[in-house]
Design a protein around this motif. Sequence first.
Motif, mmCIF file in Angstrom:
data_model
loop_
_atom_site.group_PDB
_atom_site.id
_atom_site.type_symbol
_atom_site.label_atom_id
_atom_site.label_comp_id
_atom_site.label_asym_id
_atom_site.label_seq_id
_atom_site.Cartn_x
_atom_site.Cartn_y
_atom_site.Cartn_z
ATOM 1 N N MET A 76 23.443 -5.307 7.543
ATOM 2 C CA MET A 76 24.463 -5.839 8.851
ATOM 3 C C MET A 76 23.407 -6.987 9.307
ATOM 4 S SD MET A 76 26.078 -2.840 10.864
ATOM 5 C CE MET A 76 26.852 -4.013 11.916
ATOM 6 N N ASP A 124 35.218 -2.936 15.843
ATOM 7 C CA ASP A 124 33.850 -2.231 15.411
ATOM 8 C C ASP A 124 33.983 -0.800 16.243
ATOM 9 O OD1 ASP A 124 32.760 -4.107 13.998
ATOM 10 O OD2 ASP A 124 31.966 -5.198 15.860
ATOM 11 N N ILE A 183 29.584 -0.280 8.840
ATOM 12 C CA ILE A 183 29.093 0.179 10.269
ATOM 13 C C ILE A 183 29.125 1.626 10.425
ATOM 14 C CG2 ILE A 183 31.555 0.389 11.138
ATOM 15 C CD1 ILE A 183 30.545 -1.911 13.023
#
Lengths: 501, 154
Positions: free
Chosen positions: A100, A245, A297
């Motif tokens: 990320m 997210d 994520i």
Amino acid sequence: MELFSNLATGFAAATTLYNLLFCLAGVMIGTLIGVLPGIGATATIAILLPITYQLEPISSLIMLAGIYYGAQYGGSTTAILINMPGESSAAVTAIDGYQMARNGRAGVALAIAAIGSFVAGTFATLLVAIFAKPLTAIALEFGPAEYFSLMVLGLVFSTALAHGSIVKALGMLLLGLLLSMVGTDLYTGEYRFTLGIDGFADGLEVVAVAVGVFGIAEILRNLENPTSRDLVTRHISSLMPTREDFRAIVGPIVRGTGIGSVLGILPGGGPILAAFASYTIEKRVSNKPGDFGRGAIAGVAGPESANNAGAQTSFIPLLTLGIPANPVLAMLIGAMFIQGIVPGPNVVVEQPTLFWGIIASMWIGNLMLVVLNLPLVGMWVKLLSIPYNVLFPAVMVFCAIGVFSVHSNSYDLIVVSLFGLAGYLLGKIGCEPAPLMLGFILGPMLEENLRRAMTMYRGDPTIFFVRPISAVLMMLALMVLALTLLPNIRRKREEIFQEED
Amino acid sequence: MKARSPDFSNFVCGGFFVIVGLLFTFGSVGLGIGTSVGMGPGYFPLFLSIALILIGIAVLGSAFGSASARPSALAWRGVLFILPAPLVFGLTVRGLGFVPALFITAFLATFASTTMRLPAAVLLSVALTVFSTLVFSYVLGLPYALFGSWLPRL
């Protein structure tokens, strides 16, 4: 509600200015050593034990606990930014966190790690508060037979959950138990395995052994390959995760918290295993498993929640039974002994303020970590530019001072060097130090309860399988041992641990 | 048929467990075993060391099953400079005192790294000594003489 009045007692104790300062000091030191690769929480707490002599019991325990869970936060920062876990439990976070960061989302990854940790920490602290009292009540019914069986179960778990070969882990465990026998026999006063050396009459010092196998051995390992740190710091721009997210992390955080809370209680497991388990599960339930390893994520949110929840709930066996779930908590037992507190079910009855104060401080500490860490991330990152050349001599010096100041005894420093070398060499041939340490710490308790049980029940070993609680614990232990030794499960287990590399 | 050489790690590890187990067995027998009702000081250690020997044999056995990669080379320089550092501290902290012992310990440790040069090593050691003396002696109040009896009084 009794729980609320207990928590009120705890918060009252934990929120005095003095204790808040120690909580802050603890989480800051924890974050610091978490960020810096090569210094673990075990060695740090061992080094700091001597200074806790001068503190109030509650302040010192609040600070030391803060170091432990603070290190979980700091470890993820390093994992995300330089692809190197600052603390071993953050190894999993490095997989997707670093990706990320490379995709320019370092800030978001750090924020998600912090949010996940905080949610998990809050929930797990609540669990500790709810279950501590009833478990303590059960623990008070325990006789020597039950304690012995419980410790056997704990030790079996610690080997089953260790990395690498189970047989070697069992060997390390036995080695630890044997080394704990060095010193004076409690019953006869006879010297055992002291090799005629006076300095070993009181046994090998726990702090010295821990600093050796966790501190010195780690330095030696790091000196093998001078690492170049690939720092991704150019743009930690936005910390704010998008709405998308947030939607993506709810599930992983909830599951990670659950897994971590359960695995944290198991002796030998704790944060590391929790993080691995969470990652494996997230990968399995994901509808885009291909994203894992490329910056998923969920691969950050899940394990980060799990390792923090595990760090909190591993206090349950310590606070209720006086049994440490991992080496860090064993150091905390050492701290309690220094303060004249015998850990176990009596603490909650005799020292409610201390007991609930520690629990309350965990939540406060978690809050401090979120509030402090995100704005300060730039400062922590700067720390990473300290070259290892400067870092490790400092660690060496602190280790020496820390160990020496426990008893002002030069023998303890011989132990540090010996165990540093042993830990390093054993690590090379695939033997992990954690089971050794746990065996070393539980050894005396295990032997004492065995001897008491055998005297009480006329030397009849079947007693461990006849008394109901003891029988259940023993059966569980045998089951776990049998399961881990089965070829099929072994392969699965190796798969899980392999993902670390 | 050529015999395959045993796996290095498992071979050494198994051998180590067996030897340590034997040493502890020997020590336990000398201690007095007692009976299961009244266990002597050697009872539990004897049981553990026999178990360790058995584990060692199992590991040795597995060494002949499969060969894996040899472990990486030892960090000799690290071993040579890091391990004596705590020893030297322990042996000199009383005689020389806290400050010189700290300096020597730090100085020794710095040379464990191959990239350390003398001026940097001296500078770092001085800095660490000053820092540690301030923190541990003045702030935390550890009761050690800063300069010990081996040194001439000024």
